[in-house]
Design an enzyme around this catalytic site. Structure first.
Site, short mmCIF file in Angstrom:
data_model
loop_
_atom_site.label_atom_id
_atom_site.label_comp_id
_atom_site.label_asym_id
_atom_site.label_seq_id
_atom_site.Cartn_x
_atom_site.Cartn_y
_atom_site.Cartn_z
N MET A 30 -7.24 -7.56 -1.35
CA MET A 30 -8.29 -7.76 -2.36
C MET A 30 -9.13 -8.99 -2.02
SD MET A 30 -6.87 -6.37 -5.95
CE MET A 30 -5.97 -7.84 -6.45
N GLY A 31 -9.01 -9.46 -0.77
CA GLY A 31 -9.84 -10.57 -0.34
C GLY A 31 -9.31 -11.92 -0.79
N HIS A 37 -2.16 -13.16 4.11
CA HIS A 37 -2.93 -12.02 4.62
C HIS A 37 -3.02 -12.08 6.15
CE1 HIS A 37 -4.94 -12.47 0.51
NE2 HIS A 37 -4.44 -11.26 0.47
N ARG A 187 -4.32 -15.96 -6.29
CA ARG A 187 -4.34 -16.47 -7.66
C ARG A 187 -3.93 -17.95 -7.75
NH1 ARG A 187 -2.76 -10.83 -9.03
NH2 ARG A 187 -4.44 -10.02 -10.34
P1 AMP Z 1 -3.64 -8.90 -2.19
O1 AMP Z 1 -4.93 -9.31 -1.55
O2 AMP Z 1 -3.06 -9.95 -3.07
O3 AMP Z 1 -3.73 -7.54 -2.84
O4 AMP Z 1 -2.61 -8.74 -1.01
C1 AMP Z 1 -2.87 -7.93 0.09
C2 AMP Z 1 -1.62 -7.78 0.91
O5 AMP Z 1 -1.20 -9.07 1.37
C3 AMP Z 1 -0.44 -7.19 0.14
O6 AMP Z 1 0.30 -6.32 0.98
C4 AMP Z 1 0.36 -8.40 -0.23
O7 AMP Z 1 1.72 -8.15 -0.43
C5 AMP Z 1 0.14 -9.27 1.01
N1 AMP Z 1 0.39 -10.67 0.69
C6 AMP Z 1 -0.20 -11.40 -0.29
N2 AMP Z 1 0.32 -12.64 -0.31
C7 AMP Z 1 1.27 -12.68 0.66
C8 AMP Z 1 2.18 -13.68 1.12
N3 AMP Z 1 2.23 -14.90 0.58
N4 AMP Z 1 3.02 -13.37 2.13
C9 AMP Z 1 3.00 -12.13 2.69
N5 AMP Z 1 2.17 -11.15 2.29
C10 AMP Z 1 1.32 -11.41 1.29
#
Ligand code: AMP
Length: 283
Positions: A30-31, A37, A187
């Site tokens: 989601m950027g 990421h 967040r």
């Molecule tokens: P999001 O942008 O929050 O939807 O996350 C996108 C992807 O990155 C998802 O597969 C999350 O689980 C992964 N992700 C987000 N934060 C972390 C983190 N701290 N460590 C590993 N993967 C992450």
């Protein structure tokens, strides 16, 4: 690196890469990209994949009182980070591209969606599964990379892929943390300085659970207490849930046999954070 905004762009770019014999890796995000990421992107690169990063703040996975409107959208910085990381394509569609006029098909994954985030955020996983399946259909990746930070989401996607015979491999990645232990999350940017400090309580609590298990605590009530005692001692923190569960079914356990997953959702001020730790096995 190409920045694609339309499905038609992908239909041109991806088959050309496959034609050249490349496997394709998709990293859905989601950027507001951070090192968590980037670790997924790195995994994709290490597999030798032609790497596609999607950046889309998906409206259907947010509840009416959640942070959809204020979710950070630093698209230019994200594109730059992807370029530096050696990404091949950033797919950054508009809401209209993903949900055009007349859209009306959703994916409901049963079972693993009923608890934790699914219970706290009704409709959340319906939105997640729907957008992820659409991304799979648009990109047709060989592999897709998901973080264990969103452990339940990973299980939901694995189940969807199994149940609907989607032809790709799901590759999980460990949680990437700040040096002080806070799990990286877009967040975290919402946290005021004193809240950022208080947010460390999640990792402290998870480590307390690990320590308790190491010292012989095997019953879930004991593990739960180790976690909740720590969180309740932090004045800025409020527990949404603490779950001591089976890492595969996500069902509550009475007594730990081999492995257990401790999953948390905690409010720090107005910011809701999640974290988890897999305990046991050979760890
Ligand atoms: P999001 O942008 O929050 O939807 O996350 C996108 C992807 O990155 C998802 O597969 C999350 O689980 C992964 N992700 C987000 N934060 C972390 C983190 N701290 N460590 C590993 N993967 C992450």
């Amino acid at each position: 690196m190409e920045v694609a905004k339309r499905i038609e762009d992908l239909r041109r770019i991806i088959p050309a890469a496959k034609q050249e014999g490349r496997t394709v890796g998709l990293v859905p995000t989601m950027g507001a990209l951070h090192a968590g990421h980037l670790s997924l992107i790195q995994n994709s690169k290490e597999h030798g994949d032609f790497t596609v990063v999607s950046v889309f703040v998906n409206p259907t996975q947010f509840g009416p009182n959640e942070d959809y409107a204020r979710y950070p959208r630093p698209i230019e910085a994200d594109i730059e980070k992807c370029r530096e990381a050696g990404v091949d394509v950033v797919f950054a569609p508009s809401v209209d591209v993903m949900y055009p006029e007349g859209f009306g098909t959703y994916v409901d994954v049963e079972g693993v969606t009923s608890m934790l985030e699914g219970a706290a955020r009704p409709g959340h996983f319906r939105g997640v599964a729907t957008v992820v399946l659409k991304l799979f259909a648009a990109v047709e990746p060989t592999r897709a990379y998901f973080g264990m930070k969103d452990y339940q989401q990973l299980k939901v996607i694995e189940k969807m892929v199994r149940d609907l015979n989607v032809k790709l491999e799901i590759v999980p990645a460990p949680i990437f943390r700040e040096p002080d232990g806070l799990a990286m999350s877009s967040r975290n940017a919402y946290l005021k300085p004193e809240e950022r400090q208080a947010a460390l309580v999640l990792y402290r609590a998870l480590n307390a659970a690990k320590e308790a298990v190491k010292n012989g605590t095997k019953d879930s009530a004991g593990i739960y207490r180790a976690v909740s005692d720590i969180i309740e001692a932090e004045p800025l923190a409020e527990i949404d849930y603490v779950a001591v569960i089976d890492p595969e079914t996500l069902a509550p356990i009475d007594k730990m046999v081999d492995k257990v997953l401790v999953a948390l959702a905690v409010r720090i001020g107005s910011v809701r954070l999640i974290d988890n730790m897999l305990i046991g096995g050979n760890k």
